[in-house]
Write an enzyme that holds these catalytic residues in place. Structure first.
Site, PDB file in Angstrom:
ATOM      1  N   HIS A 134     -31.475  49.369  26.706  1.00  0.00           N
ATOM      2  CA  HIS A 134     -32.130  50.203  27.417  1.00  0.00           C
ATOM      3  C   HIS A 134     -30.796  51.582  28.572  1.00  0.00           C
ATOM      4  O   HIS A 134     -30.182  50.991  29.049  1.00  0.00           O
ATOM      5  CB  HIS A 134     -33.217  50.170  28.133  1.00  0.00           C
ATOM      6  CG  HIS A 134     -33.029  51.182  28.793  1.00  0.00           C
ATOM      7  ND1 HIS A 134     -34.559  52.058  28.995  1.00  0.00           N
ATOM      8  CD2 HIS A 134     -33.185  51.666  30.489  1.00  0.00           C
ATOM      9  CE1 HIS A 134     -34.639  52.579  29.915  1.00  0.00           C
ATOM     10  NE2 HIS A 134     -34.025  52.630  30.705  1.00  0.00           N
TER      11      HIS A 134
ATOM     12  N   CYS B 228     -35.284  56.022  24.613  1.00  0.00           N
ATOM     13  CA  CYS B 228     -34.071  56.230  25.660  1.00  0.00           C
ATOM     14  C   CYS B 228     -33.198  56.133  25.562  1.00  0.00           C
ATOM     15  O   CYS B 228     -31.926  57.171  26.299  1.00  0.00           O
ATOM     16  CB  CYS B 228     -34.031  55.203  26.927  1.00  0.00           C
ATOM     17  SG  CYS B 228     -34.196  53.285  25.697  1.00  0.00           S
TER      18      CYS B 228
END
Length: 169
Positions: free
Chosen positions: A39, A109
């Protein structure tokens, strides 16, 4: 007010969502080594910006439930002002990066941080992050898991969603 002399540092925060489990289990499950399930977010103007199932969000650096990042990469500097950047994010949040557009493998993301990094600095994020979905999907187990994983929307708690209403002055 001459903004041309002002530059702002841009950082990439990298988190391993698996907390080390990918490194241990990927050879068994996928037949190849993955160092993490990444992430990412962009930190600029004293805020951390990221994209997830809730859309584009921001928080103080390290302020999500993920805590401090595992790795910080210096992406460079930008001359883009905070006001222009927030207008850019608002536009992205209304179109390309609204929460309903989130897709774990194709539009996530890392897609967001790569685009934002290029907007701010002209630099891309590391390819080991952007190539991760295709690496997983290139395995038989990745193909089996895809329908399940496609339904997952990751939205780290602790951020403020950015929309067309400006959250910053």
């Amino acid at each position: 007010m001459d903004q041309n002399d002002s530059t702002f540092g841009v950082q990439l925060f990298i988190y391993d969502l698996s907390r080390g489990m990918a490194r241990q289990l990927s050879p068994i499950m996928l037949g190849k080594q993955l160092d993490g399930i990444w992430h990412t977010s962009v930190v600029v103007y004293g805020e951390e910006f990221f994209f997830g199932g809730a859309g584009i969000s921001s928080c103080p650096p390290g302020g999500t439930m993920l805590g401090p990042p595992d790795t910080v990469v210096e992406l460079g500097n930008t001359e883009v002002t905070e006001e222009i950047f927030m207008d850019y994010l608002s536009s992205l949040g209304e179109t390309t990066y609204s929460g309903d557009k989130y897709r774990l493998f194709e539009h996530n993301c890392n897609t967001f941080t790569n685009e934002v990094a290029q907007f701010l600095t002209g630099n891309k994020i590391p390819t080991y992050i952007t190539d991760l979905p295709s690496e997983v999907l290139s395995t038989p187990f990745g193909q089996v898991l895809r329908p399940i994983l496609d339904s997952i929307h990751i939205a780290p708690p602790g951020g403020n969603v950015i929309n067309s209403h400006k959250n910053h002055s």
